[in-house]
Scaffold this active site. Structure first.
Site, mmCIF file in Angstrom:
data_model
loop_
_atom_site.group_PDB
_atom_site.id
_atom_site.type_symbol
_atom_site.label_atom_id
_atom_site.label_comp_id
_atom_site.label_asym_id
_atom_site.label_seq_id
_atom_site.Cartn_x
_atom_site.Cartn_y
_atom_site.Cartn_z
ATOM 1 N N GLU A 67 -5.344 -1.669 4.628
ATOM 2 C CA GLU A 67 -5.667 -1.566 3.205
ATOM 3 C C GLU A 67 -5.413 -2.877 2.472
ATOM 4 O O GLU A 67 -6.169 -3.240 1.562
ATOM 5 C CB GLU A 67 -4.949 -0.385 2.538
ATOM 6 C CG GLU A 67 -3.455 -0.322 2.697
ATOM 7 C CD GLU A 67 -2.946 0.372 3.943
ATOM 8 O OE1 GLU A 67 -2.189 1.351 3.820
ATOM 9 O OE2 GLU A 67 -3.267 -0.079 5.060
ATOM 10 N N CYS A 96 1.704 -1.371 0.559
ATOM 11 C CA CYS A 96 0.269 -1.190 0.348
ATOM 12 C C CYS A 96 -0.005 -0.281 -0.841
ATOM 13 O O CYS A 96 -0.976 -0.486 -1.566
ATOM 14 C CB CYS A 96 -0.404 -0.663 1.611
ATOM 15 S SG CYS A 96 -0.486 -1.929 2.911
#
Length: 134
Positions: A67, A96
């Site tokens: 991500e 993240c």
């Protein structure tokens, strides 16, 4: 869940196969207005050797998560992830999750549960819709 969630997760799983990581391969897609605006998989930064683990099988500290790669890629392209959906094969970690919030992503759909839930907890606290799909 919308009818495209399963398909985008399948595509993220295929994209994960590009990862050189041995311990876990993770793939991510960022979708906005039913258009894929970015993709990513876990791996080393551009220009580094494509080896994610050290000789003891421990993930190197500079390996980027899928991500994070997708978010930095969309930023580099000049596009905006504002209001988009992130499809990812594994639930996001705390680091993240912070990037997801700051990128303006409004929805996260994932398949596999990560051992820690603090990332998902933070996303929910930020008002981001989080959905696990089996």
């Amino acid at each position: 869940m919308n009818k495209f969630d399963d398909k985008y997760l399948q595509m993220a799983a295929i994209w994960a196969q590009n990862s050189y990581c041995k311990r876990r391969q993770v793939g991510a897609l960022i979708v906005k207005d039913r258009m894929i605006i970015s993709d990513g998989y876990n791996g080393t930064p551009s220009g580094f050797e494509n080896i994610c683990e050290d000789e003891n099988g421990v993930t190197k500290p500079y390996v980027l998560h899928a991500e994070a790669n997708a978010i930095s890629k969309v930023a580099k392209s000049g596009n905006s992830a504002e209001g988009s959906t992130l499809y990812i094969t594994a639930s996001p970690c705390m680091e993240c999750a912070k990037l997801i919030i700051q990128a303006g992503i409004r929805r996260v759909v994932y398949r596999d549960e990560y051992r820690l839930t603090d990332g998902v907890d933070l996303l929910r606290r930020a008002g981001i819709e989080v959905e696990k799909v089996d």
